[in-house]
Every structure is written in structure tokens, then in C-alpha cells.
Design an enzyme around this catalytic site. Sequence first.
Site, PDB file in Angstrom:
ATOM      1  N   GLU A  45       0.826  -1.209   0.000  1.00  0.00           N
ATOM      2  CA  GLU A  45       0.000   0.000   0.000  1.00  0.00           C
ATOM      3  C   GLU A  45       0.863   1.263   0.000  1.00  0.00           C
ATOM      4  O   GLU A  45       0.545   2.242  -0.659  1.00  0.00           O
ATOM      5  CB  GLU A  45      -0.937   0.007   1.218  1.00  0.00           C
ATOM      6  CG  GLU A  45      -2.120  -0.921   1.077  1.00  0.00           C
ATOM      7  CD  GLU A  45      -3.016  -0.528  -0.091  1.00  0.00           C
ATOM      8  OE1 GLU A  45      -3.368   0.657  -0.208  1.00  0.00           O
ATOM      9  OE2 GLU A  45      -3.337  -1.409  -0.910  1.00  0.00           O
ATOM     10  N   CYS A 200     -11.930   2.828 -14.748  1.00  0.00           N
ATOM     11  CA  CYS A 200     -12.308   4.240 -14.576  1.00  0.00           C
ATOM     12  C   CYS A 200     -11.019   5.062 -14.454  1.00  0.00           C
ATOM     13  O   CYS A 200     -10.778   5.745 -13.471  1.00  0.00           O
ATOM     14  CB  CYS A 200     -13.173   4.395 -13.326  1.00  0.00           C
ATOM     15  SG  CYS A 200     -13.989   6.006 -13.255  1.00  0.00           S
TER      16      CYS A 200
HETATM   17 FE1  SF4 Z   1     -16.091   5.511 -14.327  1.00  0.00          FE
HETATM   18 FE2  SF4 Z   1     -18.699   5.945 -14.422  1.00  0.00          FE
HETATM   19 FE3  SF4 Z   1     -17.401   5.283 -16.611  1.00  0.00          FE
HETATM   20 FE4  SF4 Z   1     -17.726   3.505 -14.674  1.00  0.00          FE
HETATM   21  S1  SF4 Z   1     -19.313   4.439 -15.923  1.00  0.00           S
HETATM   22  S2  SF4 Z   1     -15.844   3.892 -15.832  1.00  0.00           S
HETATM   23  S3  SF4 Z   1     -17.593   4.804 -12.846  1.00  0.00           S
HETATM   24  S4  SF4 Z   1     -17.124   7.151 -15.424  1.00  0.00           S
END
Ligand code: SF4
Length: 361
Positions: A45, A200
Site C-alpha cells: 500500500e 475508470c
Molecule cells: Fe467511471 Fe462511471 Fe465510466 Fe464507470 S461508468 S468507468 S464509474 S465514469
Amino acid sequence: MSDDGLTAERAARFAPALLQWFETAGRKDLPWQRDPTPYRVWVSEIMLQQTQVATAIPYYEAFLARFPDVRTLAAARLDEVLHLWSGLGYYARARNLQRAAQAIVARHGGEFPQDFAEVLALPGIGRSTAGAILALSRGERHAILDGNVKRVLARHFGVEGYPGTPAVERRLWELSEACTPWSRLAGYTQAVMDLGATVCSRARPVCLLCPVSRDCVARQLNLQDRLPAPKPRVLRPVREAWLVVAMRGGSKVLLERRPPAGIWGGLWGLPEFPTRAHAEQWCGEQLTGAAVPRRADPLEHAFTHFHYRMRPLVVHCQGKAAALRDDDRYRWYDARQPARVGVPRPVATLIARVTAVTGED
Ligand code: SF4
């Protein structure tokens, strides 16, 4: 339905969707996931705080091979700890790791503490890291909020504002708490970090592959590029220092141990001075009979709060000038056969550049 009700519903759906995705897409064979003791998870971490997984893995394996447990790390020479950290940057992380290991030995008999507050009290461990260590190694229920999770939650729940401001951070902690399930904590914690690291991502979120896309505010409103809000720009000042590159033969360079606090604290650097006149005066006093120092090209390194401009003065030493002995403060460092001591990467780059320019002996 009220906004609060909608948020609560979204939060309740978050972990189940993520855990299902994790079964097939999550990372389950990283070195710290094998035998995830608190010590092994803790080191990972800390390394991952400012370092990508792929970069961290070889460092992690070398670190664990040399320091397999808290007691070995606590008893090690700081030089060796910093040596194994050389190249990762943010050396306060390594110093704090060792200070924390020593505190664990002194206060907890060498056993990683059980209690969240005791983990949080260790040097270099904040709320999110403490939570991640206990969730990943012991399956305890703690919310986390590292950089990846902040980005996922800011987008998913449409939280505006820069996450470094207290109000936004407070809101993100509330959401992280609300999303954290009551079982399968190790899997969930790894999953939410993985989602931020792989799907994301900062620049190009792959919403098509995202397990929580159905509920995501940023995706619905096409705000992925705007959330989370970037840090307000501030101009970083430039700090300049003159560094003496005293050379003996073609590859030996005189290093000086840096003070324990401040930038690169405790590592080995080049003798550093605020002005050229100070540097030349030191050469005259310490390197009697050396050649006249000459300038080499400067090198810049960006720290979080300032740019550091290093101006090298190269000086060739023979006879008396080369007589400075290796001790706790100075050492002759052979760029061709580097000793196992911590040298910050920009300093190593500068040395490599200068020794390459001046050639073999
Ligand atoms: Fe990120 Fe929302 Fe796209 Fe999922 S849907 S990758 S949480 S921006």
C-alpha cells in the site's frame, strides 16, 4: 425519489455489481495478494501510493526478499532501506515505513497492531491506508479513499469540486462508507481500487466495460472529463542549488549524506550550496589543489511544491584534493559499481551524465 434516496439506492447497488465484476476481471495474483499478511499488504500500500502497479512489483519483490518481516525492517540500516527504494521517489515513505516498523517492535512486540486506531497512529499511515491494510489482510470492514477511489466515486455520484478540499473529501468519505459492504471486504476493497486503476482511469475511462455504469452520473451526463475537478493550478516556484561534482579517476564522485529532514533526507547527494561563490569557496577549502571547477548543464526535477534546478560544478581531484576519506558524511561513489546506498534518481542521472561526458580514467 429524493436525491438522498437515489444516492442510497445507488450506493446499495454498488458493491454487489463490483464484486460480481471482480470475480472475472479483478486482479488476484499480485505479489502482495499471495499470503496477504498485514505486513506484506502494508508495504504494498505504501509503495502504491505514488507508483503504478507494474513499476512497483520488482521493487516490492526485492524489498520483501531483503525485509521479509517487521523485525528485519526495523533492525535494518536506513541506508539499505533507502537503497531498495532508490528510483521510486517520495523517500519519506521509506523512512516512515522503517520508523513504523520500529514502533511496531517497541509498542506491539513486533506484531502488526489489531486495532484501527493503533494502525492509524503509525508513521506514514493515513485513514485510507489503515482501512485498506485491515480490509485486505483481515477482511475487516473499513472504507477507503485513495486517489483511484476518489475518482470513481466523484464520477459515479457526480460530486463536483476538487477532492483535495475538505468539504468534497468529507462528502467522498460519506459515499465510500455508504458503498462499503458488510461482507467480502478484501474482495470489495481490491475491486474498487482495481476499477479506478484499470477501467475508470483518469484519462480514458472505459465506461462500456464498467460494472456500475448503469448508475453512473458522470456517464449519464457525459461528465467523465470534468469529474473529478482538477487541482486548482498554482505556479510552482523554482529553487536553485549549486552542486559540486568532485571527481576522482573517471567514475568516482564525492557524495555527501543529506540532513535527515528535508528533501531526500538521509540519502546520499552531491555537496550542495546556495550560490556558485559558496560552492567555489568550499572547493578551495576542502579540495586543495583541485582543478578549476567548471559548469555543466543544469538539470531540473519537479517536486510537489517546487522545481529544483541543480547547477553542477565539475571539479577534477588529484593528490591532496582526492584525499577526503569515506566516512559517515562523505563517500567516494563509483558510478560503475554503485554501492548499496540510497541515491536519489536525479542525482544518479546527473552523475551518469557527468561521468559519461568526462569519459574513462
Ligand atoms: Fe467511471 Fe462511471 Fe465510466 Fe464507470 S461508468 S468507468 S464509474 S465514469
